[in-house]
Design an enzyme around this catalytic site. Structure first.
Site, short mmCIF file in Angstrom:
data_model
loop_
_atom_site.label_atom_id
_atom_site.label_comp_id
_atom_site.label_asym_id
_atom_site.label_seq_id
_atom_site.Cartn_x
_atom_site.Cartn_y
_atom_site.Cartn_z
N GLY A 59 56.27 52.39 -32.99
CA GLY A 59 57.38 51.93 -33.82
C GLY A 59 58.26 53.10 -34.17
O GLY A 59 57.85 54.26 -33.99
N CYS A 86 50.55 55.38 -30.61
CA CYS A 86 51.71 56.09 -31.15
C CYS A 86 51.83 55.87 -32.66
O CYS A 86 51.01 56.32 -33.42
CB CYS A 86 52.97 55.68 -30.38
SG CYS A 86 54.32 56.85 -30.66
N TYR A 87 52.84 55.13 -33.10
CA TYR A 87 52.97 54.87 -34.53
C TYR A 87 51.69 54.23 -35.07
O TYR A 87 51.20 54.57 -36.16
CB TYR A 87 54.16 53.94 -34.80
CG TYR A 87 54.40 53.68 -36.27
CD1 TYR A 87 55.11 54.58 -37.05
CD2 TYR A 87 53.91 52.52 -36.88
CE1 TYR A 87 55.33 54.35 -38.40
CE2 TYR A 87 54.12 52.28 -38.23
CZ TYR A 87 54.83 53.19 -38.99
OH TYR A 87 55.04 52.96 -40.32
N HIS A 173 51.60 56.71 -24.90
CA HIS A 173 51.80 55.29 -24.57
C HIS A 173 51.08 54.91 -23.27
O HIS A 173 51.66 55.04 -22.20
CB HIS A 173 53.29 55.00 -24.39
CG HIS A 173 54.05 55.05 -25.68
ND1 HIS A 173 54.10 53.99 -26.55
CD2 HIS A 173 54.76 56.04 -26.26
CE1 HIS A 173 54.81 54.31 -27.61
NE2 HIS A 173 55.24 55.56 -27.46
N GLU A 175 50.60 52.09 -22.17
CA GLU A 175 51.15 50.84 -21.62
C GLU A 175 52.28 51.08 -20.63
O GLU A 175 52.62 50.18 -19.85
CB GLU A 175 51.63 49.92 -22.76
CG GLU A 175 52.84 50.40 -23.57
CD GLU A 175 52.50 51.36 -24.70
OE1 GLU A 175 51.43 52.01 -24.63
OE2 GLU A 175 53.31 51.49 -25.63
N ASP A 231 62.24 28.52 -15.92
CA ASP A 231 61.55 28.22 -17.17
C ASP A 231 61.59 26.73 -17.51
O ASP A 231 60.56 26.12 -17.80
CB ASP A 231 62.14 29.02 -18.33
CG ASP A 231 62.13 30.52 -18.04
OD1 ASP A 231 61.37 30.93 -17.16
OD2 ASP A 231 62.88 31.26 -18.70
N LYS A 374 57.48 36.10 -17.73
CA LYS A 374 58.12 35.47 -16.57
C LYS A 374 57.17 35.31 -15.37
O LYS A 374 57.11 34.23 -14.77
CB LYS A 374 59.33 36.33 -16.15
CG LYS A 374 60.28 35.61 -15.25
CD LYS A 374 61.14 34.69 -16.05
CE LYS A 374 62.16 33.97 -15.26
NZ LYS A 374 63.08 33.25 -16.17
#
Ligand code: XMP
Length: 518
Positions: A59, A86-87, A173, A175, A231, A374
């Protein structure tokens, strides 16, 4: 949609970082179901979801500043494994009695990190590996009970753990793909530390969701605006499998669809198709063209197309009468972009079909895809038997070809751009490039120029070909299409599409260009 409590899941608590969706994705890639909740979500609510693990995201704030997002200490005392990123890592240390300060050196970018491979987080990870750092603050002292398990040249605490309480903190990070072994680290946490077995599969999602829709809808009536995009098509497929004729889909053909697209949608969802539902196709082409006549200003065009959609949809809805549910194909990124992080139902203002009506008489919104990304929506579509052609359809803007025709929209210009685009797509597919290019299409410039064809002088339009590669659609680069392919497309367009005598390839990246032309 609620998911069954018994389902193994990991909760991501969102502190406003830019990679939050990625965290959830990586967890799902471990075949573990994952949802994101705002840091404002009550501890009781989190507990009630019975997660196998909790991840705190990054964040933009400093956790020691007044008013910075925080979380109750009790979160770390639930006996559920927690991983702070992180944050999230800094916050964990701050709340549990460590120290976080402004770093003397801001770390940003790919950084070499030394990890303790004996840590459950770093099993099978190289002792020296590359991570993605992005922080101003750093952990200068770990909280009591924690040990340091990774560091970099500038960051003494790149990761820390408290094995006894199953608490883990990572300053970088994992990710993002720049962290070379990041997926492995998250896998180690989710499947190792949290003990998730990895049973999240698309077939079980489809099955569970159908069950949930049936329970929720009962004997009620559902109305869905079907745009023909991925979608809303997958939403239609799911709802149809669940409740059949209790579902009515309204498909508005605004005359700004790609070539044959209206018929393709009808073939799948209409009376001859494989789904059981009420399908209403509204052929509103003429109505749109007359509204758009003489209008050249892009925003005005967008507005007219959006408003007209609502009007047409509203008229159809009135004929149907009151419905119990209005269904939408909202997917996870839409929910996150609207800033609500999955906390409550949202009607997106910038939806594919241009902002949905308040005017329709319905009791509740139903969004069966609101927890999917998606690519997961596509998997669900295949699972439901929706044709690949539709499932792997490229992103197509709500205002359709209206924003791919620069200047005034006319039926003639629509025909030109439809035909040119169909040729372009066909040749891209013939060259085997259709799945590797992010988005590609033909547009019609408003430029006419002199040419010669046979012995005749021509004064015709120029078509622009666009093809971009993009990760997030916020930035994009022009795709490198082999010259022979472009040449073939050019020659076919000139020969087969009346009214075109010039073809350009658009090299512009985004920024400064946008992907669409208007
Ligand atoms: P731009 O042109 O803004 O496009 O670079 C980024 C992505 O968004 C799509 N796009 C839209 N999608 N309604 C939509 O549903 C719209 O009004 C709209 N405008 C642009 C575009 O196709 C690209 O994928």
């Amino acid at each position: 949609m609620e998911n069954t409590l018994s389902q193994e899941k990991v909760i991501v608590i969102d502190f406003g970082g830019q990679y939050n969706q990625l965290v959830a994705r990586r967890v799902r890639e471990c075949n573990v179901y994952c949802e994101i909740y705002s840091y404002k979500t009550d501890l009781e609510q989190i507990k009630a979801m019975n997660p196998k693990g909790i991840i705190l995201t990054g964040g933009p704030n400093s956790c020691y500043e007044e008013g910075a997002p925080t979380y109750r200490k009790e979160l770390f005392e639930l006996g559920i494994p927690v991983l702070g990123l992180c944050y999230g890592a800094q916050l964990m240390m701050h709340v549990l009695g460590g120290k976080v300060e402004k770093a003397p050196v801001r770390e940003y970018g790919k950084t070499e990190v030394m990890v303790e491979t004996s840590s459950p987080l770093f099993g099978n990870v190289e002792p020296t590996t590359i991570c993605w750092m992005s922080h101003f603050d750093y952990i200068s002292k770990v909280a009591p009970g924690f040990e340091i398990v990774a560091h970099t040249a500038d960051c003494p605490v790149a990761a820390a753990q408290c094995l006894e309480k199953n608490l883990y903190a990572i300053q970088f990070h994992p990710e993002v793909l720049h962290t070379r072994e990041g997926s492995k680290m998250l896998y180690n946490f989710v499947r190792g530390v949290c003990g998730c077995t990895g049973t999240w599969r698309m077939d079980s999602f489809v099955e569970n969701t159908i069950k949930e829709i049936r329970e929720k809808v009962g004997n009620g009536k559902v109305l869905l605006a079907l745009s023909g995009g991925v979608d809303s098509s997958v939403a239609a497929g799911l709802l149809s499998r669940a409740i059949g004729k209790q579902l009515t889909c309204v498909f508005v053909d605004h005359g700004l669809l790609r070539k044959n697209e209206g018929d393709e949608v009808e073939a799948v969802f209409g009376p001859q198709g494989q789904f059981d539902l009420n399908f209403i196709r509204v052929n509103a082409q003429e109505r749109y063209y007359s509204k758009l006549a003489g209008v050249t200003e892009p925003e005005r065009k967008r507005k007219i197309i959006g408003e007209e959609f609502i009007r047409v949809f509203e008229e159809e809805a009135k004929k149907i009468g009151a419905v119990d549910f209005l269904a939408q194909g909202t997917i996870y990124p839409d929910v996150v972009e609207s800033g609500l992080g999955g906390e409550s139902a949202v009607i997106k203002s910038h939806h594919n079909v241009g902002g949905l009506p308040d005017y329709v008489d319905f009791k509740e919104i139903i969004e069966p895809l609101r927890n999917l990304f998606k690519d997961e929506v596509r998997k669900a579509g295949l699972e439901l038997g929706i044709p690949e052609k539709l499932v792997f359809r490229q992103p197509f803007p709500g205002p359709g070809l209206g924003i791919r025709i620069i200047g005034e929209v006319t039926a003639e210009k629509v025909r030109i751009v439809q035909d040119a685009d169909a040729i372009y797509r066909e040749e891209i597919a013939n060259a085997g490039l259709d799945r590797s290019i992010g988005q590609y299409f033909a547009a019609l410039t408003n430029m006419r120029s002199v040419g010669v064809m046979g012995d005749e002088r021509t004064y015709d339009y120029a078509v622009a070909l666009r093809a971009v590669n993009t990760v997030d659609f916020m930035t994009a680069e022009a795709a490198e299409i082999p010259f022979e392919v472009l040449q073939k497309v050019m020659s076919r367009i000139i020969n087969e599409v009346k009214g075109v005598n010039r073809v350009f390839y658009d090299l512009t990246s985004k920024p400064p260009g946008t992907i669409e032309f208007e």
